[in-house]
Motif scaffolding. Structure first.
Motif, PDB file in Angstrom:
ATOM      1  N   THR A   1     -49.522  16.779 -39.129  1.00  0.00           N
ATOM      2  CA  THR A   1     -50.361  16.948 -37.939  1.00  0.00           C
ATOM      3  C   THR A   1     -51.206  18.189 -38.209  1.00  0.00           C
ATOM      4  OG1 THR A   1     -49.110  18.507 -36.557  1.00  0.00           O
ATOM      5  CG2 THR A   1     -48.352  16.206 -36.545  1.00  0.00           C
TER       6      THR A   1
ATOM      7  N   VAL B   1     -46.998  24.859 -25.774  1.00  0.00           N
ATOM      8  CA  VAL B   1     -46.356  23.967 -24.799  1.00  0.00           C
ATOM      9  C   VAL B   1     -46.541  24.553 -23.399  1.00  0.00           C
ATOM     10  CG1 VAL B   1     -44.202  22.861 -24.069  1.00  0.00           C
ATOM     11  CG2 VAL B   1     -44.604  23.296 -26.502  1.00  0.00           C
TER      12      VAL B   1
ATOM     13  N   GLY C   1     -44.496  16.728 -38.983  1.00  0.00           N
ATOM     14  CA  GLY C   1     -43.519  16.266 -38.007  1.00  0.00           C
ATOM     15  C   GLY C   1     -42.570  15.254 -38.628  1.00  0.00           C
TER      16      GLY C   1
ATOM     17  N   GLU D   1     -47.015  25.820 -34.520  1.00  0.00           N
ATOM     18  CA  GLU D   1     -46.806  24.681 -33.630  1.00  0.00           C
ATOM     19  C   GLU D   1     -47.760  24.679 -32.448  1.00  0.00           C
ATOM     20  OE1 GLU D   1     -44.241  26.477 -34.866  1.00  0.00           O
ATOM     21  OE2 GLU D   1     -42.574  25.136 -35.362  1.00  0.00           O
TER      22      GLU D   1
ATOM     23  N   THR E   1     -38.757  15.196 -17.113  1.00  0.00           N
ATOM     24  CA  THR E   1     -40.083  15.504 -17.644  1.00  0.00           C
ATOM     25  C   THR E   1     -40.186  15.017 -19.083  1.00  0.00           C
ATOM     26  OG1 THR E   1     -39.246  17.678 -18.255  1.00  0.00           O
ATOM     27  CG2 THR E   1     -40.490  17.529 -16.193  1.00  0.00           C
TER      28      THR E   1
ATOM     29  N   GLY F   1     -35.833  25.638 -27.354  1.00  0.00           N
ATOM     30  CA  GLY F   1     -35.358  24.469 -26.617  1.00  0.00           C
ATOM     31  C   GLY F   1     -34.691  24.838 -25.307  1.00  0.00           C
TER      32      GLY F   1
ATOM     33  N   THR G   1     -50.871  20.937 -36.839  1.00  0.00           N
ATOM     34  CA  THR G   1     -50.066  22.157 -36.684  1.00  0.00           C
ATOM     35  C   THR G   1     -49.076  22.298 -37.840  1.00  0.00           C
ATOM     36  OG1 THR G   1     -48.477  20.964 -35.284  1.00  0.00           O
ATOM     37  CG2 THR G   1     -50.262  22.169 -34.164  1.00  0.00           C
TER      38      THR G   1
ATOM     39  N   PRO H   1     -35.187  18.843 -26.123  1.00  0.00           N
ATOM     40  CA  PRO H   1     -36.144  17.767 -25.858  1.00  0.00           C
ATOM     41  C   PRO H   1     -37.276  17.788 -26.887  1.00  0.00           C
ATOM     42  CG  PRO H   1     -36.359  19.535 -24.241  1.00  0.00           C
ATOM     43  CD  PRO H   1     -35.161  19.865 -25.081  1.00  0.00           C
TER      44      PRO H   1
ATOM     45  N   LEU I   1     -44.614  27.537 -21.863  1.00  0.00           N
ATOM     46  CA  LEU I   1     -43.206  27.475 -22.281  1.00  0.00           C
ATOM     47  C   LEU I   1     -43.040  27.903 -23.729  1.00  0.00           C
ATOM     48  CD1 LEU I   1     -42.164  24.060 -20.664  1.00  0.00           C
ATOM     49  CD2 LEU I   1     -41.900  26.355 -19.735  1.00  0.00           C
ATOM     50  N   ARG I   2     -44.091  27.694 -24.538  1.00  0.00           N
ATOM     51  CA  ARG I   2     -44.042  28.139 -25.932  1.00  0.00           C
ATOM     52  C   ARG I   2     -45.457  28.501 -26.360  1.00  0.00           C
ATOM     53  NH1 ARG I   2     -42.486  24.073 -30.814  1.00  0.00           N
ATOM     54  NH2 ARG I   2     -44.561  23.268 -30.351  1.00  0.00           N
TER      55      ARG I   2
ATOM     56  N   PRO J   1     -40.200  16.215 -33.825  1.00  0.00           N
ATOM     57  CA  PRO J   1     -40.059  17.665 -33.934  1.00  0.00           C
ATOM     58  C   PRO J   1     -40.652  18.090 -35.287  1.00  0.00           C
ATOM     59  CG  PRO J   1     -38.001  16.624 -34.543  1.00  0.00           C
ATOM     60  CD  PRO J   1     -38.965  15.512 -34.207  1.00  0.00           C
TER      61      PRO J   1
ATOM     62  N   ALA K   1     -42.587  15.764 -22.707  1.00  0.00           N
ATOM     63  CA  ALA K   1     -43.609  16.554 -23.402  1.00  0.00           C
ATOM     64  C   ALA K   1     -44.468  15.594 -24.218  1.00  0.00           C
ATOM     65  CB  ALA K   1     -42.944  17.583 -24.301  1.00  0.00           C
TER      66      ALA K   1
ATOM     67  N   ILE L   1     -41.203  16.359 -28.490  1.00  0.00           N
ATOM     68  CA  ILE L   1     -42.575  16.033 -28.112  1.00  0.00           C
ATOM     69  C   ILE L   1     -42.890  14.593 -28.524  1.00  0.00           C
ATOM     70  CG2 ILE L   1     -45.004  16.595 -28.513  1.00  0.00           C
ATOM     71  CD1 ILE L   1     -44.027  19.507 -29.114  1.00  0.00           C
TER      72      ILE L   1
HETATM   73  O1  TXA Z   1     -46.918  21.360 -33.213  1.00  0.00           O
HETATM   74  C1  TXA Z   1     -45.930  20.806 -32.726  1.00  0.00           C
HETATM   75  O2  TXA Z   1     -45.708  20.807 -31.511  1.00  0.00           O
HETATM   76  C2  TXA Z   1     -44.977  20.092 -33.712  1.00  0.00           C
HETATM   77  C3  TXA Z   1     -45.742  18.917 -34.300  1.00  0.00           C
HETATM   78  C4  TXA Z   1     -44.874  18.065 -35.195  1.00  0.00           C
HETATM   79  O3  TXA Z   1     -46.313  18.152 -33.265  1.00  0.00           O
HETATM   80  N1  TXA Z   1     -43.769  19.668 -33.045  1.00  0.00           N
HETATM   81  C5  TXA Z   1     -42.808  20.561 -32.604  1.00  0.00           C
HETATM   82  O4  TXA Z   1     -41.693  19.970 -32.040  1.00  0.00           O
HETATM   83  O5  TXA Z   1     -42.925  21.755 -32.729  1.00  0.00           O
HETATM   84  P1  TXA Z   1     -40.314  20.754 -31.772  1.00  0.00           P
HETATM   85  O6  TXA Z   1     -39.301  19.689 -31.416  1.00  0.00           O
HETATM   86  O7  TXA Z   1     -39.981  21.590 -32.935  1.00  0.00           O
HETATM   87  O8  TXA Z   1     -40.591  21.606 -30.496  1.00  0.00           O
HETATM   88  C6  TXA Z   1     -40.707  20.990 -29.219  1.00  0.00           C
HETATM   89  C7  TXA Z   1     -40.873  22.041 -28.143  1.00  0.00           C
HETATM   90  C8  TXA Z   1     -39.599  22.814 -27.892  1.00  0.00           C
HETATM   91  O9  TXA Z   1     -39.903  24.160 -27.638  1.00  0.00           O
HETATM   92  C9  TXA Z   1     -39.051  22.116 -26.642  1.00  0.00           C
HETATM   93  O10 TXA Z   1     -38.217  22.932 -25.890  1.00  0.00           O
HETATM   94  C10 TXA Z   1     -40.330  21.783 -25.908  1.00  0.00           C
HETATM   95  O11 TXA Z   1     -41.239  21.407 -26.924  1.00  0.00           O
HETATM   96  N2  TXA Z   1     -40.139  20.641 -24.987  1.00  0.00           N
HETATM   97  C11 TXA Z   1     -40.081  19.329 -25.306  1.00  0.00           C
HETATM   98  N3  TXA Z   1     -39.859  18.569 -24.219  1.00  0.00           N
HETATM   99  C12 TXA Z   1     -39.778  19.407 -23.169  1.00  0.00           C
HETATM  100  C13 TXA Z   1     -39.547  19.229 -21.767  1.00  0.00           C
HETATM  101  N4  TXA Z   1     -39.376  18.016 -21.224  1.00  0.00           N
HETATM  102  N5  TXA Z   1     -39.528  20.341 -20.999  1.00  0.00           N
HETATM  103  C14 TXA Z   1     -39.720  21.564 -21.538  1.00  0.00           C
HETATM  104  N6  TXA Z   1     -39.928  21.800 -22.848  1.00  0.00           N
HETATM  105  C15 TXA Z   1     -39.951  20.739 -23.652  1.00  0.00           C
END
Ligand code: TXA
Ligand code: MG
Length: 314
Positions: A28, A178, A33, A175, A113, A220, A30, A58, A189-190, A138, A115, A60
């Motif tokens: 991607t 968020v 994935g 990344e 919710t 997370g 960023t 959770p 959130l991030r 992720p 993402a 994305i």
């Molecule tokens: O750049 C990115 O976002 C990369 C590329 C692959 O798209 N993906 C990524 O995914 O960084 P991951 O799983 O490493 O991080 C997902 C973030 C985490 O901080 C998680 O807590 C937050 O998104 N997140 C996901 N679903 C959520 C929800 N329903 N509520 C709050 N935070 C959520």
């Protein structure tokens, strides 16, 4: 299956792998994935197992367009405006899930919710078009390792058994940002590839950040986790009158009350795929307590037990 060039043939092959419930790593804008069919609880459980995450954070969901995202998440007017301006791009929106949309409960760790983001990378977009599915992904690193910005990084973490679409180094190397839209504000959130100032300008809303004191150690943990209202009784070897039974494996104690089995064949991937839906269903059964049979602590069992222990004490 190794690192392959992101040719149309290899993208089509990757799409078929996803449709068969397998994992595929893809670039991607960023970071790379690690993708799975977001509609398949088992594919998503395999993804957690591959990452070696000791808990279910959770994930994305990646989509081809805003229209596609609206099938799975509920956009209000501000969310639609922000997405309209910043998608495709490294912005993730946390929005209410659309009920019955078919996304596995495991993707959002049982939360209400979801993402979602539309990535701005030709190969990610080509894969989404070819696969015609929401892809949960992720960052493609093993838990605790740094996020991969090159296909080789992914190969170092996962070896030759994973299909990795190589399109060179990623542009941002950081990344996505968020955010959750909360009333007349945006909660970050991030922090990530899109600066807060840009989101504030585009949305017309102030962007609130988590302060250091309430910033948990793992990203997370920023998500408030789903907790059943019914108390849990863990490591239960029997089920008592008035209780619901959350079972695991082929040998169940005698019980007349509501019962769900996470995996009659004792498979931890299957159990993880069923966990959140089963907790919700038994929570709604009106039982005094949910008796939970012991789950082995190896493989995904560690994440399942982590979730159950926290649900028991929350
Ligand atoms: O750049 C990115 O976002 C990369 C590329 C692959 O798209 N993906 C990524 O995914 O960084 P991951 O799983 O490493 O991080 C997902 C973030 C985490 O901080 C998680 O807590 C937050 O998104 N997140 C996901 N679903 C959520 C929800 N329903 N509520 C709050 N935070 C959520
Ligand atoms: Mg990550």
């Amino acid at each position: 299956m190794p690192v392959v060039a992101a040719t149309p043939q290899n993208i089509a092959h990757a799409a078929r792998q996803l449709a068969a419930g397998r994992l595929v790593a893809f670039p991607t804008e960023t970071v790379y994935g690690l993708g799975a069919d977001a509609r398949s609880g088992e594919a998503v459980a395999r993804l957690f197992a591959a990452k070696g995450r000791p808990r279910f954070n959770p994930l994305i969901v990646h989509l081809e367009s805003l229209d596609a995202a609206e099938r799975y998440a509920q956009f209000d007017e501000p969310a639609r405006r922000i997405a309209g301006e910043l998608w495709p791009g490294p912005l993730t929106l946390v929005l209410p899930r659309r009920p019955g949309s078919g996304i596995s409960d495991l993707v959002s760790a049982g939360l209400d919710t979801l993402a979602v983001r539309v990535p701005d990378h030709p190969i990610a977009r080509a894969l989404l078009r070819a696969a015609q599915m929401p892809i949960a992904a992720p960052s493609a690193n093993r838990s605790g390792h740094v996020s991969p910005t090159r296909a080789e990084h992914v190969a170092q973490d996962f070896g030759e058994n994973l299909l990795i679409l190589d399109a060179g180094p990623t542009a941002h190397g950081l990344e996505s940002t968020v955010v959750q839209i909360a009333g007349a504000g945006v909660l970050m959130l991030r922090p990530g590839a899109i600066p807060a100032e840009v989101i504030a300008r585009v949305s017309g809303f102030p962007v609130e950040r988590h302060t250091e004191s309430d910033r948990p150690s793992s990203p997370g943990q920023l998500a408030r986790h789903y907790a059943p209202r019914t108390p849990l009784r863990l490591e239960a070897l029997d089920a008592r009158p008035g209780e619901a039974l959350l079972a695991f494996g082929p040998d169940l104690p005698a019980h007349d009350g509501p019962t769900l089995n996470l995996s009659p064949r004792g498979d931890l991937i299957e159990a993880a795929a069923n966990l959140f839906a089963a907790l919700r269903a038994l929570d709604a059964a009106g039982a005094r307590t949910i008796a939970v049979m012991p789950i082995p602590e190896h493989g995904l069992g560690e994440a399942i037990n982590d979730r159950l222990r926290r649900a028991a004490t929350e």
